[in-house]
Design a protein around this motif. Structure first.
Motif, mmCIF file in Angstrom:
data_model
loop_
_atom_site.group_PDB
_atom_site.id
_atom_site.type_symbol
_atom_site.label_atom_id
_atom_site.label_comp_id
_atom_site.label_asym_id
_atom_site.label_seq_id
_atom_site.Cartn_x
_atom_site.Cartn_y
_atom_site.Cartn_z
ATOM 1 N N CYS A 44 0.801 -1.229 0.000
ATOM 2 C CA CYS A 44 0.000 0.000 0.000
ATOM 3 C C CYS A 44 0.830 1.272 0.000
ATOM 4 O O CYS A 44 0.298 2.360 0.235
ATOM 5 N N ALA A 75 -4.367 -2.786 -4.784
ATOM 6 C CA ALA A 75 -3.793 -2.961 -3.440
ATOM 7 C C ALA A 75 -4.483 -2.041 -2.429
ATOM 8 O O ALA A 75 -4.834 -2.474 -1.325
ATOM 9 N N THR A 78 -8.122 -3.349 -1.886
ATOM 10 C CA THR A 78 -8.170 -4.620 -1.165
ATOM 11 C C THR A 78 -7.729 -4.474 0.290
ATOM 12 O O THR A 78 -8.389 -4.969 1.193
ATOM 13 N N GLU A 79 -6.615 -3.796 0.492
ATOM 14 C CA GLU A 79 -6.020 -3.707 1.827
ATOM 15 C C GLU A 79 -6.663 -2.641 2.713
ATOM 16 O O GLU A 79 -6.835 -2.858 3.915
#
Length: 101
Positions: A44, A75, A78-79
């Motif tokens: 990230c 990323a 999702t994170e």
């Protein structure tokens, strides 16, 4: 655990500084390698994604630069469930339009 996290952060900071030095010296391949190591530990790091995009663009690898943007978007979504900063999106647009970075 505290020492391990402190060392991890020091490692990431060192990679960040090293990648910036390589970029400033126009050593784009080495910068790419440092950024990839950094992102392997922290997907990230939007700043590292942007630096990779800049490197790829300066090497004439515009498709790879745009692909890196999409990796960054995924990323972050999702994170962290966030979108990239406006500056990252602007960088992508400049690359997409093949403007000088």
């Amino acid at each position: 655990v505290f020492d391990r996290e402190r060392l991890r952060l020091a490692y990431l900071d060192t990679l960040d500084r090293l990648s910036q030095i390589y970029f400033d010296q126009e050593c784009y391949s080495q910068c790419i390698a440092a950024c990839q190591l950094l992102l392997a530990r922290d997907r990230c790091r939007e700043d590292a994604h942007c630096l990779l995009m800049r490197c790829y663009s300066r090497l004439g690898q515009h498709v790879q630069a745009m692909r890196q943007y999409h990796i960054c978007v995924e990323a972050l979504k999702t994170e962290l469930d966030v979108v990239p900063e406006a500056s990252t999106c602007q960088l992508y647009e400049k690359i997409r339009l093949r403007e000088e970075i």
